[in-house]
Design a protein around this motif. Sequence first.
Motif, short mmCIF file in Angstrom:
data_model
loop_
_atom_site.label_atom_id
_atom_site.label_comp_id
_atom_site.label_asym_id
_atom_site.label_seq_id
_atom_site.Cartn_x
_atom_site.Cartn_y
_atom_site.Cartn_z
N UNK A 291 13.96 13.76 20.54
CA UNK A 291 13.05 12.66 20.84
C UNK A 291 13.59 11.43 20.11
N UNK A 292 13.23 10.26 20.59
CA UNK A 292 13.71 9.03 19.97
C UNK A 292 13.00 8.81 18.64
N UNK A 293 13.55 7.92 17.82
CA UNK A 293 12.99 7.71 16.48
C UNK A 293 11.53 7.29 16.53
N UNK A 294 11.15 6.51 17.55
CA UNK A 294 9.76 6.06 17.66
C UNK A 294 8.85 7.10 18.32
N UNK A 295 9.42 8.26 18.70
CA UNK A 295 8.69 9.37 19.33
C UNK A 295 8.15 9.01 20.71
N UNK B 120 10.18 2.02 11.44
CA UNK B 120 9.41 1.00 10.75
C UNK B 120 8.72 1.47 9.49
N UNK B 121 8.84 2.79 9.17
CA UNK B 121 8.18 3.33 7.99
C UNK B 121 9.14 4.06 7.06
N UNK B 122 10.33 4.39 7.53
CA UNK B 122 11.23 5.21 6.72
C UNK B 122 10.56 6.53 6.41
N UNK B 123 10.62 6.94 5.14
CA UNK B 123 9.99 8.20 4.73
C UNK B 123 8.57 8.01 4.22
N UNK C 54 18.40 7.46 1.84
CA UNK C 54 17.48 7.74 0.74
C UNK C 54 16.53 6.55 0.61
N UNK C 55 15.32 6.69 1.12
CA UNK C 55 14.36 5.59 1.10
C UNK C 55 13.74 5.45 -0.28
N UNK D 84 0.86 -1.18 0.00
CA UNK D 84 0.00 0.00 0.00
C UNK D 84 0.89 1.23 0.00
N UNK D 85 0.52 2.21 -0.80
CA UNK D 85 1.25 3.45 -0.90
C UNK D 85 0.75 4.39 0.21
N UNK D 86 1.65 5.12 0.88
CA UNK D 86 3.09 5.26 0.69
C UNK D 86 3.85 3.98 1.08
N UNK D 87 4.93 3.72 0.33
CA UNK D 87 5.71 2.50 0.57
C UNK D 87 7.19 2.74 0.28
N UNK D 88 8.04 2.13 1.09
CA UNK D 88 9.47 2.09 0.81
C UNK D 88 10.00 0.73 1.21
#
Length: 687
Positions: free
Chosen positions: A581-585, A316-319, A159-160, A55-59
């Motif tokens: 903040x950490x990457x997972x917020x 877990x999602x990148x960009x 660069x995702x 499903x879009x958005x996707x990387x």
Amino acid sequence: MKNRIWIVCLACLWLVNNGVFSQEVSPRSVFSLNEGWECRPITTVSKKALFTPVTIPHTWNTSYSEGTILYDRKMMVYQRPLEITNAMKGKRLFLYFEGVNSAAQVFLNHRTIGEHLGGYTAFCFEITDQVKEGENLLEVWASNAYRTDILPISGDFNICGGIHRPCHLIVTGQDCISPLFYASPGVFIHQENISEKEAGIRVETHLSLKNKKEGLKLKTTVTDADNKVVANSETAVTDSIVKQPMLVNRPVLWDGKKNPYLYTVTVELYDGNQLKDRMVQRTGFRYFSADHEKGFFLNGKYLNLYGFCRHEDAKGKGSALLPEDYKMDMELIKESGATAMRLAHYPHAEPMYDLSDENGIILWTEIPMCGPGGQAFTGLVDTEGFKENARLAVKELVYQKFNHPSICFWGICNEILVSDGKKFVEYDDPIPFIKELNGLYKSIDASRLTALATCVDQSYYLGSSDLIAWNKYFGWYKDAAPSASKFFDDCKNTSKGIPVGVSEYGGGASVNHHQWPLAMEDRADSHFHPEEAQTFCHEGNWESFAKRPYLWAKFIWVFADFPSYMRQEGEVDGYNDKGLVTQDRKIKKDAFYFYKANWNLEPMVYITSRRFVKRDNPLTDIKVFTNLKEATLYINDEKIGTMKPDEMKRVIWKDIKLNEGRNTIRVEGKNGRGFLSDSCEWYYIGK
């Protein structure tokens, strides 16, 4: 009575037939194409090879290859069915992609539609004559492989690859407001003379006309937040570009966080009384400037600009972010009290600009012309392919984001190094091209200021942009944070009247690393990044910056931790841990609360080093960030003392002795008629 009713009915019927009371539903439709995709690597050439549903958005770059800090830079094939209905017959059809990283080739029924180079701006192709009624095969080849003709060549971030932003099918009539002009809205609201008394604007609309004939007209209406019409214009269409000057009397100005007031501009294309197309844009009226001696001014009043640099990344999602990710970041940015944000190091997705408009956050947004700073390789290659992609990036960024009032600064480049005959001798000279891009920005939009970020001698760059800004990490790379005072005073005195700002500053921190007493040192390459060191670094820098209103902006590097393949430091390789903040917020680091105490007026109290639970030193300082008038410290319910915060909103109790075993640390302060408190537990385990 019956005769009167009959006469009224006949009159209404005449008005409807003549289009006066028509419902005027726009013939433009926008259909999401985010569902129904599947993908596989292009290296899989077998027709029987399985596709993976996505499903879009996707990387495909949400994580590193196991045990490495390497990630895939390759080409992936995406495909999905595209259903063209009978209702679309006689209409014009456009494919609109908000972002495909980094190169995209688009095919329909195995035939080429077009190509786009650059992963952070939108692009649009008309497919009216390439589709058939019924099912069609839409195919996108997306590649994030290294190329010298696509920005960025390098940079301190990953660069995702993939269709990492939403995509749509736009259906219009034969005559429409063009979605093809650099994938922009086709409507540009020029703010030419803005004041508290009146807002002089010029609405420029780009049309795509298949049936050029007399009778076409453009109706443009400006409405306020209460949907009241405050200006309008009706113009006969004689060309594909229509310019409509208008005046709004006594406008409510867009005033940053104080009052992010938005107007709605509705542009409608008519053939006689029949509506052919409609485009709706929001904007806010404001004026601003930056002064070498006094800093930034919004609507004639000084505004202290401070906030974060932000990357598009989520764990877990990148960009490939979703609406809730943008909203979460904005809520955290608002909680900190920030007034501004630098969108690094590329154009961000549309939701972040919308949220900034709505919440009054001033933006610096830039193209992906960025260098790797002190790392190997350069951020610029003196070839026509590179330059053409940079020019395209400028045009797409400006035209696509033109109407956002939050944007005050267009960014040209970041850490593009100049050969100085000493440390940097191997690079192509970027200054002529930087000046060219500055001129390109100005030719499209002279109303905003241009800026660039440097990490080396500013004298090379002066005259290349309206503003100069520094990426400078005092307290992290050797130099102590107090050195920032002299450094920026010297920069101001040698900038030849160009306003000086801070584009990046900060230091790294792991929430699992702690140290007391703190031993500050060059931690750039260390795998030990104590949270206390990051906080100390920020305190020292902000103490210098807060006393220097001439700095037109101060941007922290960085809002949240993010993956960067070139980083081999901190707790985990492959990550830049300078986030607040950490990457997972999920965790706001101590330094976040330092700024919250200084920037946000909402009463708060916070105990630092709270995650430093197990201790082997009985003596420690206990530091609290608070904007209350005073705070009282308790250890195991025993009162230690009451103190007032200093000018940096700190209360520090020195050399406090911990009890062996568990120590409950509690701090409280009066807030009006009530109290605010914070607590944590530490354990002194002895030696």
